[in-house]
Design a protein around this motif. Structure first.
Motif, short mmCIF file in Angstrom:
data_model
loop_
_atom_site.label_atom_id
_atom_site.label_comp_id
_atom_site.label_asym_id
_atom_site.label_seq_id
_atom_site.Cartn_x
_atom_site.Cartn_y
_atom_site.Cartn_z
N GLU A 179 0.84 -1.20 0.00
CA GLU A 179 0.00 0.00 0.00
C GLU A 179 0.87 1.24 0.00
OE1 GLU A 179 -3.14 0.10 2.91
OE2 GLU A 179 -3.72 -1.94 2.41
N GLU A 180 1.95 1.21 -0.76
CA GLU A 180 2.81 2.39 -0.83
C GLU A 180 2.11 3.46 -1.67
OE1 GLU A 180 6.08 1.93 0.90
OE2 GLU A 180 4.63 0.44 1.52
N ASP A 181 2.62 4.70 -1.58
CA ASP A 181 1.96 5.81 -2.28
C ASP A 181 2.15 5.69 -3.79
OD1 ASP A 181 0.94 7.23 -0.10
OD2 ASP A 181 2.96 7.92 0.38
N PRO A 182 1.06 5.90 -4.55
CA PRO A 182 1.18 5.86 -6.01
C PRO A 182 2.18 6.91 -6.48
CG PRO A 182 -1.12 6.03 -5.34
CD PRO A 182 -0.29 6.21 -4.11
N GLY A 183 2.96 6.57 -7.47
CA GLY A 183 3.91 7.52 -8.03
C GLY A 183 5.21 7.59 -7.26
N LEU A 184 5.20 7.17 -5.99
CA LEU A 184 6.44 7.19 -5.22
C LEU A 184 6.82 5.76 -4.84
CD1 LEU A 184 5.48 10.28 -3.05
CD2 LEU A 184 7.14 10.24 -4.87
N GLY A 185 6.37 5.33 -3.64
CA GLY A 185 6.73 4.00 -3.17
C GLY A 185 6.17 2.89 -4.04
N ALA A 186 5.04 3.16 -4.71
CA ALA A 186 4.41 2.12 -5.52
C ALA A 186 5.28 1.72 -6.71
CB ALA A 186 3.05 2.58 -6.02
N GLU A 187 6.33 2.51 -6.98
CA GLU A 187 7.24 2.18 -8.09
C GLU A 187 8.03 0.89 -7.82
OE1 GLU A 187 7.97 4.52 -11.03
OE2 GLU A 187 5.91 4.78 -10.43
N ILE A 188 8.01 0.38 -6.57
CA ILE A 188 8.70 -0.88 -6.31
C ILE A 188 8.15 -2.00 -7.20
CG2 ILE A 188 9.48 -0.48 -3.93
CD1 ILE A 188 6.98 -2.02 -3.02
N GLU A 189 6.92 -1.83 -7.68
CA GLU A 189 6.34 -2.83 -8.59
C GLU A 189 6.97 -2.79 -9.97
OE1 GLU A 189 2.23 -1.95 -8.84
OE2 GLU A 189 1.67 -3.59 -7.53
N GLN A 190 7.59 -1.66 -10.31
CA GLN A 190 8.06 -1.47 -11.67
C GLN A 190 9.27 -2.36 -11.95
OE1 GLN A 190 6.58 0.52 -13.97
NE2 GLN A 190 4.99 0.95 -12.46
N GLU A 191 9.39 -2.75 -13.21
CA GLU A 191 10.47 -3.65 -13.59
C GLU A 191 11.84 -3.05 -13.32
OE1 GLU A 191 9.61 -4.84 -17.70
OE2 GLU A 191 9.40 -6.81 -16.76
N TYR A 192 11.97 -1.73 -13.53
CA TYR A 192 13.30 -1.14 -13.38
C TYR A 192 13.80 -1.22 -11.95
CZ TYR A 192 11.49 3.27 -11.44
OH TYR A 192 10.89 4.21 -10.65
N PHE A 193 12.89 -1.39 -11.00
CA PHE A 193 13.37 -1.57 -9.62
C PHE A 193 13.50 -3.05 -9.26
CE2 PHE A 193 12.99 -1.84 -5.01
CZ PHE A 193 14.09 -1.07 -4.67
N LYS A 194 12.41 -3.80 -9.40
CA LYS A 194 12.44 -5.17 -8.88
C LYS A 194 13.37 -6.07 -9.68
CE LYS A 194 8.53 -6.99 -11.39
NZ LYS A 194 7.11 -7.13 -11.49
N ASN A 195 13.57 -5.78 -10.97
CA ASN A 195 14.46 -6.63 -11.76
C ASN A 195 15.93 -6.42 -11.42
OD1 ASN A 195 12.32 -7.75 -12.98
ND2 ASN A 195 12.70 -6.93 -15.03
N GLN A 196 16.23 -5.36 -10.65
CA GLN A 196 17.62 -5.17 -10.23
C GLN A 196 18.11 -6.32 -9.37
OE1 GLN A 196 18.92 -1.32 -8.72
NE2 GLN A 196 17.06 -0.42 -9.48
N PHE A 197 17.17 -7.04 -8.73
CA PHE A 197 17.57 -8.13 -7.85
C PHE A 197 17.90 -9.40 -8.63
CE2 PHE A 197 15.07 -5.39 -5.10
CZ PHE A 197 15.90 -5.29 -4.00
N GLN A 198 17.44 -9.46 -9.89
CA GLN A 198 17.64 -10.68 -10.67
C GLN A 198 19.12 -10.98 -10.85
OE1 GLN A 198 15.50 -10.43 -14.33
NE2 GLN A 198 13.54 -10.84 -13.36
N GLY A 199 19.49 -12.24 -10.62
CA GLY A 199 20.86 -12.67 -10.88
C GLY A 199 21.86 -12.29 -9.81
N LYS A 200 21.40 -11.65 -8.74
CA LYS A 200 22.34 -11.32 -7.65
C LYS A 200 22.72 -12.61 -6.91
CE LYS A 200 22.32 -6.62 -7.55
NZ LYS A 200 22.61 -6.42 -8.98
#
Lengths: 304, 210
Positions: free
Chosen positions: A189-210
């Motif tokens: 329930e993060e704020d739209p436009g700010l914290g809700a960006e954690i859903e976006q690929e450019y953030f969550k995909n950073q963890f891939q392959g670590k």
């Protein structure tokens, strides 16, 4: 006095009406809501393993679920793992009781049908019956083991962390060497436009392959993502054949040891998710190592 | 009949220009600034607000005779909370796709000042139809305000509109940050005040020769 009674009555009636309306809506919507959540959960499970429209699910993919319980008997605290046993899917579940130092205590058979094991109530009562009357049994968490061609291909673990406002629920996929395959956000329930960006690929995909070693010490840095990396992370925007296999490997290698770039304006949410993943992975790896050692030493015929 | 229609039109337009919730009344600034990082967020928030505003306004207008004036504010909050919860539950159960897009916005609506303000200022004193128009006007005023702020911020901050690449580069990253919302709102307020002044000057000039 008359006025006071009027006010009290008025407020009471309003509250009761509101409660009734909300209650009735809840009764009617809770079943479809649960169903939606379940569908969403399953979809995310395959997504996080990397199966989507372009890459179909292998026919022999099997998922085994393992449940962790906390068992308190008198003054002693134990962990109970409900694990699937036997070669075939339909053979049933066993309970492994482990003390807090990771030493094996007991091994019991659970009297439960495999199709009932996902129901929390049935499962808990089966474990209670197996452990014996005086113990308190509390459900802690669960994880999945995915098997392809009879080999472990991934661990799937749903986890939670405290975000900016409430909890962020996410799903992690690790390979058998505990490197991160992917991360999906289940609910937040993060704020739209700010914290809700954690859903976006450019953030969550950073963890891939670590790698597991990197995740243990991963931090969030306040720097913009380099342009070539940003393009690589947004996989949904790729054109057909944008990256060849080698290029994907090369990109992953290039940024293998980089830290997580924070979302602009939402450092707290970025840090919360990163720490949540770090803690979840560390704890999970410790537990699964303990469990694997016990299974090996006692030669229990587990399915996964 | 003609007079009646004109007042209705005035009521409707009141929320869009004269008493625009964001640019004239400066209410509900927190969502206006926090959410409008792009145009789509602005539109979704605006649509959710219109819906809740109409429902809540009509309810209060219907029940206004039964609400004790001393406890009206708790009752407004209850009404809003009920609507928001019910809409949230229904969307999540039957429209999961829409819920994915709107869910976060709906939960924020309970704390919107200007919805409560409209209940107290307008719905409490009027019948259902004018209240409906007022809610519609206020909601649309909020929507277009959010669209302007969101559009400018998305265009200048990330060079896109509704996710489509328009400029091909990012002119000013600053506009993605919450603080830039205040700049745009301040700028719009200045435009509103300026047009109002010009308009009044024109009117007074016209009056003198007559």
């Amino acid at each position: 006095m008359k006025e006071m009674i009027k006010i009290v009555l008025g407020l009471c009636v309003t509250c009761i009406t509101a409660a009734c309306i909300m209650g009735v809506t809840f009764i009617f919507t809770s079943d479809p809501k649960k169903k939606n959540e379940h569908i969403n959960f399953e979809k995310n499970m395959f997504n996080v393993l990397g199966y989507n429209e372009n890459r179909s699910i292998p026919a022999d993919l099997k998922l085994y679920s393992i449940f962790r319980y906390i068992i308190i008997q008198g003054d002693n605290q134990y962990l109970g793992y409900a694990v699937p046993v036997g070669e075939k899917d339909s053979s049933g579940y066993d309970l492994l009781q482990v003390d807090t130092n990771g030493n094996f205590v007991d091994h019991k058979h659970l009297d439960i049908k495999p199709e009932k094991v996902m129901e929390e109530g049935d499962r808990t009562s089966a474990i209670k019956a197996a452990v014996g009357g005086a113990a308190t049994v509390t459900y802690a968490d669960m994880f999945f083991v995915a098997k392809v061609e009879n080999k472990r291909s991934a661990f799937l673990l749903p986890a939670e962390t405290i975000g900016f406002k409430t909890t962020i629920g996410f799903m992690l996929a690790l390979d058998p060497l505990y490197n991160v395959i992917g991360v999906e956000i289940l609910e937040h329930e993060e704020d739209p436009g700010l914290g809700a960006e954690i859903e976006q690929e450019y953030f969550k995909n950073q963890f891939q392959g670590k790698s597991f070693e990197k995740v243990k010490s991963i931090v969030v840095i306040k720097q913009p993502i380099p342009d070539d990396y940003l393009k690589f992370l947004e996989k949904k925007k790729w054109r057909q054949g944008e990256y060849s296999e080698q290029e994907i490997k090369a990109m992953q290698q290039k940024y293998q040891d980089s830290d997580i770039n924070a979302i602009t304006g939402a450092t707290i949410s970025s840090v919360a998710l990163t720490n949540g993943i770090k803690v979840a992975v560390k704890k999970f790896v410790y537990r699964v190592k303990v469990l694997d050692t016990i299974i090996m030493n006692k030669q229990i015929a587990v399915a996964f | 009949m003609a007079i009646q229609q004109k007042t209705n039109k005035e009521i409707f337009l009141n929320g869009i220009f004269n008493e625009n919730p964001i640019f004239r009344l400066a209410l509900s600034m927190c969502p206006a600034v926090a959410i409008t990082t792009n145009l789509l967020n602005g539109i979704l928030m605006g649509v959710s607000v219109i819906f809740v505003q109409i429902c809540a306004n009509s309810t209060i207008a219907l029940l206004k005779d039964y609400i004790h004036p001393r406890v009206r504010l708790p009752i407004y909050s209850l009404t809003l909370a009920t609507y928001v919860t019910v809409i949230d539950l229904i969307l999540s159960a039957y429209f999961p796709v829409a819920y994915g897009a709107l869910g976060l916005f709906i939960k924020l609506i309970v704390v919107f000042t200007f919805i409560t303000m409209r209940l107290d200022v307008f719905a409490r004193k009027n019948t259902v139809f004018p209240t409906f128009l007022d809610a519609m006007g206020m909601g649309l005023g909020f929507l277009w305000g959010m669209m302007v702020i969101g559009g400018v911020r998305e265009l200048l901050g990330s060079g896109t509109l509704l996710g489509y690449d328009i400029l091909g580069f990012k002119p000013m990253l600053f506009f993605v940050l919450p603080a830039s919302g205040f700049f745009i709102i301040g700028f719009m307020m200045a435009i509103f005040n300026y047009t109002e002044r010009i308009y009044k000057e024109k009117q007074s000039k016209r009056r003198i020769p007559a």
